[in-house]
Design a protein around this motif. Structure first.
Motif, PDB file in Angstrom:
ATOM      1  N   PHE A 102       0.860  -1.177   0.000  1.00  0.00           N
ATOM      2  CA  PHE A 102       0.000   0.000   0.000  1.00  0.00           C
ATOM      3  C   PHE A 102       0.896   1.226   0.000  1.00  0.00           C
ATOM      4  O   PHE A 102       1.550   1.517   0.996  1.00  0.00           O
ATOM      5  N   VAL A 132       2.090  -9.801  -8.141  1.00  0.00           N
ATOM      6  CA  VAL A 132       2.453  -8.405  -7.926  1.00  0.00           C
ATOM      7  C   VAL A 132       1.176  -7.681  -7.540  1.00  0.00           C
ATOM      8  O   VAL A 132       0.243  -7.616  -8.338  1.00  0.00           O
ATOM      9  N   GLU A 134      -0.087  -4.136  -5.883  1.00  0.00           N
ATOM     10  CA  GLU A 134       0.289  -2.809  -5.394  1.00  0.00           C
ATOM     11  C   GLU A 134      -0.914  -1.882  -5.423  1.00  0.00           C
ATOM     12  O   GLU A 134      -1.560  -1.741  -6.458  1.00  0.00           O
ATOM     13  N   TYR A 135      -1.196  -1.268  -4.278  1.00  0.00           N
ATOM     14  CA  TYR A 135      -2.279  -0.296  -4.205  1.00  0.00           C
ATOM     15  C   TYR A 135      -1.694   1.091  -3.999  1.00  0.00           C
ATOM     16  O   TYR A 135      -0.877   1.301  -3.103  1.00  0.00           O
ATOM     17  N   TYR A 136      -2.143   2.028  -4.818  1.00  0.00           N
ATOM     18  CA  TYR A 136      -1.678   3.408  -4.707  1.00  0.00           C
ATOM     19  C   TYR A 136      -2.813   4.275  -4.212  1.00  0.00           C
ATOM     20  O   TYR A 136      -3.964   4.069  -4.599  1.00  0.00           O
ATOM     21  N   ARG A 138      -3.854   7.170  -0.752  1.00  0.00           N
ATOM     22  CA  ARG A 138      -3.450   8.011   0.375  1.00  0.00           C
ATOM     23  C   ARG A 138      -3.641   7.269   1.688  1.00  0.00           C
ATOM     24  O   ARG A 138      -4.694   6.690   1.917  1.00  0.00           O
TER      25      ARG A 138
ATOM     26  N   GLU B  77       2.827  -4.012 -15.618  1.00  0.00           N
ATOM     27  CA  GLU B  77       3.920  -3.310 -14.952  1.00  0.00           C
ATOM     28  C   GLU B  77       5.189  -4.130 -14.818  1.00  0.00           C
ATOM     29  O   GLU B  77       6.278  -3.646 -15.078  1.00  0.00           O
ATOM     30  N   GLN B 100      -7.438  -7.338 -12.644  1.00  0.00           N
ATOM     31  CA  GLN B 100      -6.489  -8.376 -12.284  1.00  0.00           C
ATOM     32  C   GLN B 100      -6.014  -9.021 -13.567  1.00  0.00           C
ATOM     33  O   GLN B 100      -6.825  -9.418 -14.393  1.00  0.00           O
ATOM     34  N   ILE B 115     -12.572  -6.708 -10.989  1.00  0.00           N
ATOM     35  CA  ILE B 115     -13.232  -6.899  -9.718  1.00  0.00           C
ATOM     36  C   ILE B 115     -13.695  -5.554  -9.201  1.00  0.00           C
ATOM     37  O   ILE B 115     -13.196  -4.514  -9.597  1.00  0.00           O
ATOM     38  N   PRO B 119      -9.423  -4.012  -1.448  1.00  0.00           N
ATOM     39  CA  PRO B 119      -8.652  -5.041  -0.755  1.00  0.00           C
ATOM     40  C   PRO B 119      -9.225  -5.255   0.633  1.00  0.00           C
ATOM     41  O   PRO B 119      -9.654  -4.308   1.294  1.00  0.00           O
ATOM     42  N   ALA B 122      -6.696  -3.729   3.833  1.00  0.00           N
ATOM     43  CA  ALA B 122      -5.937  -2.484   3.674  1.00  0.00           C
ATOM     44  C   ALA B 122      -5.674  -1.879   5.048  1.00  0.00           C
ATOM     45  O   ALA B 122      -6.410  -2.138   5.991  1.00  0.00           O
ATOM     46  N   PHE B 126      -6.749   3.771   4.691  1.00  0.00           N
ATOM     47  CA  PHE B 126      -6.071   3.932   3.401  1.00  0.00           C
ATOM     48  C   PHE B 126      -7.087   4.020   2.274  1.00  0.00           C
ATOM     49  O   PHE B 126      -7.984   3.186   2.176  1.00  0.00           O
ATOM     50  N   ARG B 127      -6.956   5.045   1.434  1.00  0.00           N
ATOM     51  CA  ARG B 127      -7.881   5.237   0.332  1.00  0.00           C
ATOM     52  C   ARG B 127      -7.178   4.932  -0.990  1.00  0.00           C
ATOM     53  O   ARG B 127      -6.278   5.668  -1.410  1.00  0.00           O
ATOM     54  N   VAL B 128      -7.618   3.867  -1.631  1.00  0.00           N
ATOM     55  CA  VAL B 128      -6.969   3.404  -2.862  1.00  0.00           C
ATOM     56  C   VAL B 128      -7.427   4.224  -4.066  1.00  0.00           C
ATOM     57  O   VAL B 128      -8.612   4.425  -4.259  1.00  0.00           O
ATOM     58  N   SER B 129      -6.491   4.688  -4.857  1.00  0.00           N
ATOM     59  CA  SER B 129      -6.891   5.400  -6.076  1.00  0.00           C
ATOM     60  C   SER B 129      -6.536   4.605  -7.337  1.00  0.00           C
ATOM     61  O   SER B 129      -7.119   4.784  -8.383  1.00  0.00           O
ATOM     62  N   ARG B 130      -5.577   3.717  -7.190  1.00  0.00           N
ATOM     63  CA  ARG B 130      -5.161   2.932  -8.359  1.00  0.00           C
ATOM     64  C   ARG B 130      -4.543   1.642  -7.852  1.00  0.00           C
ATOM     65  O   ARG B 130      -3.873   1.640  -6.827  1.00  0.00           O
ATOM     66  N   SER B 131      -4.783   0.564  -8.584  1.00  0.00           N
ATOM     67  CA  SER B 131      -4.185  -0.684  -8.136  1.00  0.00           C
ATOM     68  C   SER B 131      -3.544  -1.441  -9.280  1.00  0.00           C
ATOM     69  O   SER B 131      -3.966  -1.321 -10.426  1.00  0.00           O
ATOM     70  N   VAL B 132      -2.521  -2.168  -8.944  1.00  0.00           N
ATOM     71  CA  VAL B 132      -1.796  -2.990  -9.916  1.00  0.00           C
ATOM     72  C   VAL B 132      -1.820  -4.407  -9.393  1.00  0.00           C
ATOM     73  O   VAL B 132      -1.268  -4.682  -8.325  1.00  0.00           O
ATOM     74  N   ILE B 133      -2.518  -5.288 -10.098  1.00  0.00           N
ATOM     75  CA  ILE B 133      -2.623  -6.665  -9.636  1.00  0.00           C
ATOM     76  C   ILE B 133      -2.283  -7.608 -10.777  1.00  0.00           C
ATOM     77  O   ILE B 133      -3.014  -7.691 -11.758  1.00  0.00           O
TER      78      ILE B 133
END
Lengths: 145, 145
Positions: A102, A132, A134-136, A138, B77, B100, B115, B119, B122, B126-133
């Motif tokens: 995170f 892999v 990864e959460y982006y 705040r 990525e 995913q 999906i 998560p 988390a 935490f506030r997710v704005s983008r994720s890479v799975i």
DNA sequence: TCTGTGGGTGTAATATAATTACATAACGTC
DNA sequence: GACGTTATGTAATTATATTACACCCACAGA
């Protein structure tokens, strides 16, 4: 001097127990990662390794390979950066644990979770060997900003 | 001629409905991605774009930016590669859906799941704005190999 | 003691991936 | 026609990572 001596000592023990050799270069790279407390670029590590001058890419990439193979560090794929593994060293890191990162885009810190389950909706018969995740966004402290 | 005309026509409609301009370069890049059916490197796209010679990096990276922003393609990525979005075009792709990717390292194909949940574990707040799975492994057909 | 052997490192060169900066073109609007 | 906006062309540069080869050293076996 690092303020993360404790973590490094733990890494030392972790390696000793498993016949992994945490050489000075490798240890130094890990120390830089731990001190940074967030994602660090390979070329920044290079610069930090030899302040006077001339560490070459292979030096740092080899160290990073060792650290990631051993489970002492992770690559943050979407940033092309690296970060120290934050979990304790009590269990074997070389297992097939899945790491979730995170990453706070505001304060540049990373929070880490190890999960032990497979994806719920994988395609029929798909066998996962590496993941892999990864959460982006705040973190709680930065949501307000 | 592409064997994915149907997909491209759908993309065309998708863009038209949303005021996105699927220009020839962008359409061509999407076509290359669709035809590949798997991850493609930016520089390979460059080469394919101008067989005679001289497409420059910005050309392809701009097209890829457009496609990924629009939800018509994804970046893989961990491979530094790109792939066409495989889901149908019936819904809005610009939402915060989480994608995913299941990448078979054996036959180099990608399977995709959208999906709609966050998560489960988390960090607090935490506030997710983008994720890479991304999951790497072997698809059902390749597990046997 | 000699002699491999394997793991780790040093160094130069190169390969691969992506961005910046600036010029040009196409198109709609006032 | 002048202007703003969006997309493209082109050259140069920056950023990221690997290859290849030489060297060193600890250690095992003859």
């Amino acid at each position: 001097m690092s303020n993360a001596t404790h973590t490094l000592d733990a890494a030392e023990r972790y390696c000793a127990e498993r016949g992994l050799s945490l050489t000075p270069v490798r240890r130094r790279v890990l120390e830089l990662l731990v001190d940074a407390g967030g994602p660090v670029k390979a070329y920044d590590l290079m610069a930090a390794l030899k302040p006077g001058g001339s560490a070459q890419p292979p030096t740092v990439y080899r160290a990073l390979n060792f650290l990631t193979r051993s489970g002492l560090a992770h690559k943050v794929e979407a940033l092309n950066a690296y970060t120290a593994c934050l979990c304790d060293y009590s269990h074997d890191k070389s297992g097939h644990d899945t790491v979730q990162l995170f990453i706070c885009e505001c304060c540049d810190t990373i929070n880490e979770r190890h999960i032990h389950k497979s994806p719920t909706d994988a395609p029929e018969g798909f066998r996962v060997s590496r993941s892999v995740i990864e959460y982006y966004g705040r973190c709680a402290r930065c949501v307000a900003c």
